[in-house]
Scaffold this active site. Structure first.
Site, mmCIF file in Angstrom:
data_model
loop_
_atom_site.group_PDB
_atom_site.id
_atom_site.type_symbol
_atom_site.label_atom_id
_atom_site.label_comp_id
_atom_site.label_asym_id
_atom_site.label_seq_id
_atom_site.Cartn_x
_atom_site.Cartn_y
_atom_site.Cartn_z
ATOM 1 C CG LEU A 125 15.022 -58.474 39.554
ATOM 2 C CD1 LEU A 125 15.291 -59.942 39.879
ATOM 3 C CD2 LEU A 125 16.177 -57.899 38.728
ATOM 4 C CG ASN A 129 12.742 -54.391 52.237
ATOM 5 O OD1 ASN A 129 12.895 -53.174 52.347
ATOM 6 N ND2 ASN A 129 11.811 -55.048 52.895
ATOM 7 N N GLY A 131 16.191 -53.943 45.496
ATOM 8 C CA GLY A 131 16.300 -53.129 44.276
ATOM 9 C C GLY A 131 17.637 -53.422 43.630
ATOM 10 C CB ILE A 157 6.110 -54.633 37.569
ATOM 11 C CG1 ILE A 157 6.727 -55.278 38.826
ATOM 12 C CG2 ILE A 157 6.233 -55.540 36.345
ATOM 13 C CD1 ILE A 157 8.257 -55.447 38.807
ATOM 14 C CB THR A 158 7.868 -51.203 33.053
ATOM 15 O OG1 THR A 158 8.732 -50.387 33.836
ATOM 16 C CG2 THR A 158 7.498 -50.493 31.760
ATOM 17 N N GLY A 341 10.265 -19.788 31.634
ATOM 18 C CA GLY A 341 8.971 -20.149 32.230
ATOM 19 C C GLY A 341 8.109 -20.992 31.302
ATOM 20 C CD GLU A 364 16.515 -51.859 31.626
ATOM 21 O OE1 GLU A 364 17.459 -52.368 31.023
ATOM 22 O OE2 GLU A 364 15.461 -51.490 31.078
ATOM 23 C CB SER A 367 24.673 -43.408 37.961
ATOM 24 O OG SER A 367 24.013 -42.841 36.865
HETATM 25 C C1 LIG Z 1 9.564 -46.190 36.699
HETATM 26 C C2 LIG Z 1 10.274 -47.426 37.093
HETATM 27 C C3 LIG Z 1 10.117 -48.585 36.318
HETATM 28 C C4 LIG Z 1 10.739 -49.769 36.702
HETATM 29 N N1 LIG Z 1 10.497 -50.925 35.988
HETATM 30 C C5 LIG Z 1 10.912 -52.115 36.510
HETATM 31 C C6 LIG Z 1 10.498 -53.336 35.898
HETATM 32 O O1 LIG Z 1 9.810 -53.360 34.866
HETATM 33 N N2 LIG Z 1 10.861 -54.503 36.500
HETATM 34 C C7 LIG Z 1 11.634 -54.535 37.624
HETATM 35 O O2 LIG Z 1 11.917 -55.617 38.111
HETATM 36 N N3 LIG Z 1 12.068 -53.377 38.211
HETATM 37 C C8 LIG Z 1 11.709 -52.178 37.682
HETATM 38 N N4 LIG Z 1 12.106 -51.012 38.278
HETATM 39 C C9 LIG Z 1 12.992 -51.065 39.439
HETATM 40 C C10 LIG Z 1 14.361 -50.470 39.216
HETATM 41 O O3 LIG Z 1 15.140 -51.315 38.415
HETATM 42 C C11 LIG Z 1 14.941 -50.171 40.590
HETATM 43 O O4 LIG Z 1 14.265 -49.023 41.066
HETATM 44 C C12 LIG Z 1 16.438 -49.948 40.564
HETATM 45 O O5 LIG Z 1 17.095 -51.158 40.320
HETATM 46 C C13 LIG Z 1 16.968 -49.350 41.875
HETATM 47 O O6 LIG Z 1 16.495 -50.047 42.974
HETATM 48 P P1 LIG Z 1 15.812 -49.225 44.190
HETATM 49 O O7 LIG Z 1 14.820 -48.316 43.608
HETATM 50 O O8 LIG Z 1 15.349 -50.203 45.194
HETATM 51 O O9 LIG Z 1 16.992 -48.358 44.784
HETATM 52 P P2 LIG Z 1 18.125 -48.847 45.823
HETATM 53 O O10 LIG Z 1 18.763 -50.097 45.335
HETATM 54 O O11 LIG Z 1 17.557 -48.852 47.194
HETATM 55 O O12 LIG Z 1 19.165 -47.667 45.679
HETATM 56 C C14 LIG Z 1 19.042 -46.423 46.364
HETATM 57 C C15 LIG Z 1 20.349 -45.652 46.182
HETATM 58 O O13 LIG Z 1 21.433 -46.399 46.777
HETATM 59 C C16 LIG Z 1 22.448 -46.627 45.812
HETATM 60 N N5 LIG Z 1 23.087 -47.931 46.030
HETATM 61 C C17 LIG Z 1 22.506 -49.148 46.215
HETATM 62 N N6 LIG Z 1 23.423 -50.105 46.320
HETATM 63 C C18 LIG Z 1 24.630 -49.516 46.192
HETATM 64 C C19 LIG Z 1 25.981 -49.946 46.194
HETATM 65 N N7 LIG Z 1 26.297 -51.240 46.326
HETATM 66 N N8 LIG Z 1 26.970 -49.031 46.028
HETATM 67 C C20 LIG Z 1 26.663 -47.723 45.858
HETATM 68 N N9 LIG Z 1 25.410 -47.231 45.849
HETATM 69 C C21 LIG Z 1 24.404 -48.111 46.014
HETATM 70 C C22 LIG Z 1 21.735 -46.608 44.480
HETATM 71 O O14 LIG Z 1 22.646 -46.354 43.404
HETATM 72 C C23 LIG Z 1 20.735 -45.476 44.709
HETATM 73 O O15 LIG Z 1 21.376 -44.242 44.532
HETATM 74 C C24 LIG Z 1 11.545 -49.799 37.867
HETATM 75 C C25 LIG Z 1 11.740 -48.628 38.612
HETATM 76 C C26 LIG Z 1 11.102 -47.465 38.249
HETATM 77 C C27 LIG Z 1 11.311 -46.245 39.100
#
Ligand SMILES: Cc1cc2nc3c(=O)[nH]c(=O)nc-3n(C[C@H](O)[C@H](O)[C@H](O)COP(=O)(O)OP(=O)(O)OC[C@H]3O[C@@H](n4cnc5c(N)ncnc54)[C@H](O)[C@@H]3O)c2cc1C
Length: 381
Positions: A125, A129, A131, A157-158, A341, A364, A367
């Site tokens: 997913l 740009n 998330g 992608i896990t 430590g 997923e 917070s």
């Molecule tokens: C180890 C790992 C495994 C993952 N596995 C998968 C997977 O298998 N498949 C998949 O599709 N994705 C996967 N992800 C993606 C994951 O779901 C996203 O990283 C997550 O949804 C956050 O998106 P972002 O990293 O782009 O952060 P952003 O969306 O850019 O967020 C950055 C910050 O802004 C805040 N923010 C964003 N929008 C708002 C809002 N409207 N109001 C307030 N605060 C906001 C967020 O809370 C966060 O603090 C994985 C991520 C990691 C790190």
């Protein structure tokens, strides 16, 4: 009111705990070092009904409820957060859209072997740009005869580096917006135009791999469309909603491991002539950890119980995910403090718990996103 697990749940918990201690614990060090999920573990877990446990027995699954699934993930994460992540994604995000909306052909071809652990799944997913704002995805799929041509890049992608198939979300008609313009496709490893462009190195949860996936004029048969064209975003959101309770279960496991290690260490480590647990400052840390863990567990089990009763539980699921993932960050941080430590050294599991936990408030639905969902559910202005 009954706050006890049923005899069936208790027996299940014991069986899974024993499996995890005997079969998973010895594999953790190597998986952490290589960032590769232990080969052979999926089929072993599949044989016991420990993966994809909620699906129909018709396809070989154990047909367990959400509470059992939480108990299972809690026990696996107590041994390894990274292995639990890979199992959780495979058992939920990577397969649930096929289980809930896929054709019989897709179920036979992908779901059935996935349940037995013979094929590993991933969920595509997130993009560079897109998330939290998943609707901003740029990946698109264009119909061409009896195929779709997919173009785009998915990140984080896990299971990505070794998945046999990926459920990928893409716009089939951007003009209709996410509600009616996104579709989901099963893309199999080896399909021309589909590549794992890079493995992504992580701070924690290293026992499972994470990758960037590229789809470059990737042709998939139209029969690999999951459910109906244009309904993909709804399927994705349903999948993420259901996954929050499981995610909370996984957080509990890492928190439990950090708490158990701290309790033991505080009884054994002597400074100033007495076990450090006798200092009130450390004793209070332990009692706070125990209380947080208990509260997170009951919030999670309550949400799982509601889910099993087929009651609406969007709010409870988000509360469980939010609370359990924040609690595990706190508990693992306090565990590090208690271990001094020694906890910071790479041969201590405590540093691993600390690194693994840091992810759980991010994936997923961060917070902040959980707060938005809860706010909507409670009618906050
Ligand atoms: C180890 C790992 C495994 C993952 N596995 C998968 C997977 O298998 N498949 C998949 O599709 N994705 C996967 N992800 C993606 C994951 O779901 C996203 O990283 C997550 O949804 C956050 O998106 P972002 O990293 O782009 O952060 P952003 O969306 O850019 O967020 C950055 C910050 O802004 C805040 N923010 C964003 N929008 C708002 C809002 N409207 N109001 C307030 N605060 C906001 C967020 O809370 C966060 O603090 C994985 C991520 C990691 C790190």
């Amino acid at each position: 009111m009954d706050f006890d697990l049923s005899e069936e749940h208790k027996m299940f918990q014991q069986a899974v705990r024993s499996f995890c201690e005997k079969e998973i614990a010895p594999l953790v060090d190597e998986a952490e070092a290589t960032e590769i999920f232990p080969p052979g573990l999926f089929p072993k877990m599949g044989e016991l009904g420990y993966i994809c446990a909620r699906y129909s027995a018709k396809y070989g699954a154990a047909e367990l409820g959400k509470l059992s699934e939480c108990i299972l993930l809690e026990e696996v994460a107590r041994i390894s957060g990274g292995i639990a992540s890979a199992v959780m994604v495979h058992s939920g995000l990577g397969t649930s859209m096929i289980a809930d909306h896929g054709s019989e052909e897709l179920k036979q071809k992908y779901l059935s072997p996935a349940i037995r652990g013979l094929k590993i799944s991933a969920f595509g997913l997130t993009e560079a740009n897109a998330g939290s704002d998943a609707a901003n995805m740029q990946t698109k799929a264009v119909r061409s005869g009896d195929h779709y041509i997919i173009n785009g890049t998915k990140i984080f992608i896990t299971n990505g580096p070794y998945a046999d198939f990926v459920c990928v979300a893409a716009y089939t008609d951007r003009s209709k917006g996410p509600g009616k313009g996104v579709s989901v496709f099963v893309v199999e490893k080896g399909t021309p135009g589909f590549t794992v462009s890079r493995k992504m190195e992580k701070l924690g949860n290293r026992s499972g791999g994470t990758a960037e996936l590229v789809f470059d004029n990737c042709r998939v048969p139209a029969s690999n469309l999951v459910g109906e064209e244009g309904k993909g975003f709804r399927y994705v959101m349903e999948t993420l909603d259901g996954g929050r309770i499981s995610h909370a279960g996984r957080s509990l496991g890492v928190a439990q491991a950090a708490y158990e290690a701290s309790l033991k260490y505080a009884s054994e480590r002597v400074q100033f002539g007495q076990p450090i647990g006798k200092f009130q400052a450390i004793g209070f840390k332990l009692s706070r950890m125990a209380t947080q863990l208990e509260a997170a567990r009951w919030l999670t089990y309550y949400a799982a119980w509601m889910h099993d009763q087929k009651r609406r539980c969007l709010k409870e699921a988000s509360m469980a995910k939010l609370f359990a993932s924040e609690v595990v960050v706190d508990i693992t941080s306090e565990a590090m403090e208690i271990h001094g430590g020694y906890g910071y050294m790479m041969d201590s599991p405590v540093q691993r718990y600390y690194r693994d936990a840091r992810l759980y408030t991010i994936t997923e639905g961060t917070s902040e996103i959980q707060h938005i969902v809860i706010g909507r559910e409670i009618g906050a202005p």
